[in-house]
Motif scaffolding. Structure first.
Motif, PDB file in Angstrom:
ATOM      1  N   GLY A  44       0.782  -1.231   0.000  1.00 35.12           N
ATOM      2  CA  GLY A  44       0.000   0.000   0.000  1.00 35.12           C
ATOM      3  C   GLY A  44       0.808   1.272   0.000  1.00 35.12           C
ATOM      4  N   LEU A  45       2.151   1.158  -0.061  1.00 35.53           N
ATOM      5  CA  LEU A  45       2.986   2.357  -0.152  1.00 35.53           C
ATOM      6  C   LEU A  45       2.628   3.157  -1.407  1.00 35.53           C
ATOM      7  N   LEU A  46       2.217   2.416  -2.419  1.00 33.45           N
ATOM      8  CA  LEU A  46       1.765   3.033  -3.668  1.00 33.45           C
ATOM      9  C   LEU A  46       0.530   2.272  -4.131  1.00 33.45           C
ATOM     10  N   THR A  47      -0.493   2.988  -4.557  1.00 35.51           N
ATOM     11  CA  THR A  47      -1.659   2.357  -5.175  1.00 35.51           C
ATOM     12  C   THR A  47      -1.899   3.002  -6.538  1.00 35.51           C
ATOM     13  N   ALA A  48      -2.465   2.202  -7.435  1.00 37.34           N
ATOM     14  CA  ALA A  48      -2.750   2.690  -8.778  1.00 37.34           C
ATOM     15  C   ALA A  48      -4.158   2.269  -9.157  1.00 37.34           C
ATOM     16  N   THR A  49      -4.933   3.216  -9.659  1.00 30.60           N
ATOM     17  CA  THR A  49      -6.294   2.936 -10.105  1.00 30.60           C
ATOM     18  C   THR A  49      -6.383   3.159 -11.601  1.00 30.60           C
ATOM     19  N   CYS A  50      -6.917   2.185 -12.312  1.00 31.16           N
ATOM     20  CA  CYS A  50      -7.069   2.306 -13.759  1.00 31.16           C
ATOM     21  C   CYS A  50      -8.202   3.292 -14.066  1.00 31.16           C
ATOM     22  N   VAL A  51      -7.869   4.354 -14.798  1.00 32.20           N
ATOM     23  CA  VAL A  51      -8.866   5.380 -15.111  1.00 32.20           C
ATOM     24  C   VAL A  51      -9.135   5.467 -16.612  1.00 32.20           C
ATOM     25  N   GLY A  52      -8.481   4.609 -17.384  1.00 30.97           N
ATOM     26  CA  GLY A  52      -8.737   4.634 -18.817  1.00 30.97           C
ATOM     27  C   GLY A  52      -7.847   3.672 -19.563  1.00 30.97           C
ATOM     28  N   GLU A  53      -8.183   3.468 -20.843  1.00 28.56           N
ATOM     29  CA  GLU A  53      -7.370   2.634 -21.716  1.00 28.56           C
ATOM     30  C   GLU A  53      -6.580   3.518 -22.662  1.00 28.56           C
ATOM     31  N   ALA A  54      -5.358   3.090 -22.971  1.00 27.27           N
ATOM     32  CA  ALA A  54      -4.497   3.828 -23.879  1.00 27.27           C
ATOM     33  C   ALA A  54      -4.406   3.080 -25.206  1.00 27.27           C
ATOM     34  N   GLU A  55      -3.743   3.697 -26.178  1.00 29.30           N
ATOM     35  CA  GLU A  55      -3.565   3.043 -27.473  1.00 29.30           C
ATOM     36  C   GLU A  55      -2.684   1.805 -27.316  1.00 29.30           C
ATOM     37  N   HIS A  56      -2.845   0.903 -28.246  1.00 27.20           N
ATOM     38  CA  HIS A  56      -2.039  -0.308 -28.314  1.00 27.20           C
ATOM     39  C   HIS A  56      -2.191  -1.184 -27.067  1.00 27.20           C
ATOM     40  N   GLY A  57      -3.357  -1.132 -26.426  1.00 28.16           N
ATOM     41  CA  GLY A  57      -3.627  -2.027 -25.308  1.00 28.16           C
ATOM     42  C   GLY A  57      -3.102  -1.570 -23.962  1.00 28.16           C
ATOM     43  N   GLY A  58      -2.570  -0.379 -23.883  1.00 29.97           N
ATOM     44  CA  GLY A  58      -2.055   0.135 -22.612  1.00 29.97           C
ATOM     45  C   GLY A  58      -3.171   0.567 -21.672  1.00 29.97           C
ATOM     46  N   ARG A  59      -2.788   0.940 -20.458  1.00 25.32           N
ATOM     47  CA  ARG A  59      -3.728   1.414 -19.454  1.00 25.32           C
ATOM     48  C   ARG A  59      -3.251   2.740 -18.880  1.00 25.32           C
ATOM     49  N   ILE A  60      -4.197   3.620 -18.559  1.00 20.29           N
ATOM     50  CA  ILE A  60      -3.890   4.858 -17.856  1.00 20.29           C
ATOM     51  C   ILE A  60      -4.133   4.613 -16.369  1.00 20.29           C
ATOM     52  N   LEU A  61      -3.085   4.753 -15.564  1.00 18.60           N
ATOM     53  CA  LEU A  61      -3.183   4.525 -14.127  1.00 18.60           C
ATOM     54  C   LEU A  61      -2.996   5.828 -13.364  1.00 18.60           C
ATOM     55  N   LYS A  62      -3.845   6.044 -12.388  1.00 20.31           N
ATOM     56  CA  LYS A  62      -3.747   7.203 -11.483  1.00 20.31           C
ATOM     57  C   LYS A  62      -3.053   6.742 -10.206  1.00 20.31           C
ATOM     58  N   MET A  63      -1.905   7.346  -9.889  1.00 19.53           N
ATOM     59  CA  MET A  63      -1.091   6.937  -8.757  1.00 19.53           C
ATOM     60  C   MET A  63      -1.473   7.701  -7.484  1.00 19.53           C
ATOM     61  N   THR A  64      -1.491   6.971  -6.375  1.00 19.97           N
ATOM     62  CA  THR A  64      -1.731   7.572  -5.063  1.00 19.97           C
ATOM     63  C   THR A  64      -0.605   7.148  -4.126  1.00 19.97           C
ATOM     64  N   TYR A  65      -0.011   8.118  -3.429  1.00 22.96           N
ATOM     65  CA  TYR A  65       1.152   7.841  -2.588  1.00 22.96           C
ATOM     66  C   TYR A  65       1.358   9.037  -1.658  1.00 22.96           C
ATOM     67  N   GLU A  66       2.268   8.872  -0.724  1.00 22.63           N
ATOM     68  CA  GLU A  66       2.679   9.983   0.129  1.00 22.63           C
ATOM     69  C   GLU A  66       4.130  10.322  -0.159  1.00 22.63           C
ATOM     70  N   GLY A  67       4.453  11.618  -0.143  1.00 20.02           N
ATOM     71  CA  GLY A  67       5.830  12.026  -0.377  1.00 20.02           C
ATOM     72  C   GLY A  67       6.108  12.321  -1.831  1.00 20.02           C
ATOM     73  N   ILE A  68       7.312  11.963  -2.289  1.00 13.86           N
ATOM     74  CA  ILE A  68       7.782  12.257  -3.645  1.00 13.86           C
ATOM     75  C   ILE A  68       7.706  10.982  -4.479  1.00 13.86           C
ATOM     76  N   PHE A  69       7.039  11.064  -5.625  1.00 10.04           N
ATOM     77  CA  PHE A  69       6.769   9.860  -6.408  1.00 10.04           C
ATOM     78  C   PHE A  69       8.044   9.117  -6.783  1.00 10.04           C
TER      79      PHE A  69
END
Length: 341
Positions: free
Chosen positions: A113-138
Motif C-alpha cells: 500500500g505504499l503506492l496504489t494505482a487505479t485504472c482510469v482509462g485505456e491507452a492506445e495499443h492495449g495500454g492502461r492509464i493509471l492514477k497513482m496515489t502515494y505519500e511524499g515524492i513519487f
C-alpha cells in the motif's frame, strides 16, 4: 515495403545477457554506407573514426526503475506494470500484464500500500492509464519499489543497476536505455574531446516504441508511439556551427538520430525545441541532420533495423548483420556496436 524484407536468422546464443566488465571492451563493426565495405575493430577505435570539428550527439535520458509488481485490491492476483509516459495529475500511461485483469476502476497495490494505482482509462495499443496515489515524492517511492525494466530477451539478473544507465544519464524519464551510449566511459569521452571532437547532448525518453513489434506486413502501415524529446539552445547552436564548418554530426544511437531528424524535418535547421515525436524512419527516407550513426545490433524485423537501413541501405545492413553473426558479435542491448560512417 514488406516487413519480412528486414528479417534475418539470429542464433539465440548471440543475444548478450550481461554487460561486459569494461564498458569500452565491446567489438565495433565499421560499415561504409556508400560502398558497403566492412571492417572489424574494437570499440575504443571509434576515436580514430572521428575528426576534429565533428560532433558526437548523445542522449542523456535516465532510465526509471519503471517495472512494478503489485496485486489487485479485490482478488490479490499478481499484476506487472511498466511505466511508459507521465501524463498529468499523477496519471501514467502504462503496459499492464495480464491486461485483461485490469479494467477501468481496478485498483492495484504495491509495497503493502505504499503506492496504489487505479485504472482510469485505456491507452492506445492495449495500454492502461493509471492514477497513482502515494505519500511524499513519487520518484522516491518508485526508487524503493520499482525495478530496472530490462528488455524481455535478457533473462539474467543485473547485479549493478547502473550498468543499464549511460555514464552521462541525467534526465529521468525513460522506460529503456539508449543502449549505444552504454559503451562510453567518462575517460573515453574526455579523450574524444581532447582530439577536438565536440560532444553534445539531447534528450529522448524511450517509450512504448521500443517494446512494440511491427505487426503489419506493409511497414508503411506501422504507427510509431510518440516519445518526448528536447534540445537546448546551446546544443542547437553548436550543431549548426559544426554543420556550417563542414564537420560531421554523429548520432549515438537511434534515439539521438530520431531526435535530430525530427527537429530538422520540422524546422529546417537545428534549434531549441521540445515536444513529442512519432517519426518512423525506413528506406526511402533522406537523412537531413545525421551524417553518421553509432548503434548496437537490433532485432529482426524491428523499426530500428529499418532506421539503420534507411541510412546505409537494406542490403548493406543485412550483409553487415550476417557478417556480425558469422563472426559471433554480441547482439542487442548489452551487445557490440556498429559504426555507420
Amino acid at each position: 515495403m514488406d516487413v519480412n524484407d528486414f528479417d534475418f536468422n539470429l542464433p539465440e546464443e548471440l543475444i548478450a545477457q550481461t554487460p561486459l566488465l569494461d564498458r569500452t571492451a565491446s567489438r565495433l563493426l565499421i560499415l561504409d554506407k556508400e560502398t558497403g565495405a566492412m571492417q572489424d575493430s574494437a570499440f575504443t577505435e571509434i576515436i580514430n573514426e572521428l575528426r576534429s570539428g565533428d560532433c558526437l550527439v548523445l542522449n542523456d535520458t535516465r532510465v526509471m526503475p519503471a517495472r512494478l509488481y503489485g496485486v489487485k485490491e479485490d482478488t490479490k492476483a499478481k499484476i506487472e506494470v511498466l511505466l511508459l509516459k507521465q501524463l498529468d495529475d499523477d496519471k501514467w500511461e502504462t503496459l499492464v500484464k495480464p491486461g485483461k485483469r485490469v479494467k477501468v476502476g481496478t485498483t492495484i497495490f504495491f509495497g503493502d500500500g505504499l503506492l496504489t494505482a487505479t485504472c482510469v482509462g485505456e491507452a492506445e495499443h492495449g495500454g492502461r492509464i493509471l492514477k497513482m496515489t502515494y505519500e511524499g515524492i513519487f520518484h522516491e517511492v518508485l526508487d524503493e519499489l520499482g525495478e530496472m525494466p530490462l528488455p524481455p530477451y535478457i533473462k539474467e539478473q543485473l547485479d549493478d543497476q547502473e550498468r543499464y544507465q549511460t555514464v552521462f544519464a541525467k534526465n529521468r524519464g525513460s522506460a529503456a536505455a539508449p543502449t549505444a551510449g552504454l559503451h562510453f566511459t567518462t575517460d573515453l569521452l574526455e579523450q574524444i574531446q581532447q582530439k577536438g571532437v565536440h560532444v553534445a547532448f539531447i534528450t529522448l525518453h524511450v517509450g512504448l516504441g521500443t517494446f512494440r513489434p511491427v505487426n503489419v506486413e506493409s511497414i508503411e502501415e506501422h504507427e510509431m508511439h510518440s516519445e518526448f524529446y528536447q534540445m537546448s539552445e546551446g546544443t542547437s547552436r553548436l550543431l549548426n556551427e559544426v554543420r556550417g564548418n563542414g564537420g560531421k554530426i554523429i548520432a549515438v544511437g537511434t534515439t539521438s538520430a530520431r531526435t535530430l531528424e525530427t527537429i530538422m524535418n520540422e524546422n529546417g535547421a537545428f534549434c531549441e525545441a521540445s515536444g513529442w515525436t512519432s517519426i518512423f524512419i525506413y528506406p526511402g527516407y533522406t537523412y537531413k541532420g545525421v551524417d553518421g550513426l553509432l548503434t548496437n545490433f537490433h532485432l529482426p524485423k524491428s523499426t530500428l533495423v529499418m532506421l539503420v537501413s534507411a541510412l546505409a541501405g537494406r542490403e548493406n545492413i543485412l550483409q553487415a548483420y550476417q557478417h556480425a553473426i558469422d563472426r559471433k558479435y554480441r547482439f542487442f542491448s548489452f551487445g557490440d556496436a556498429m559504426f555507420i560512417r
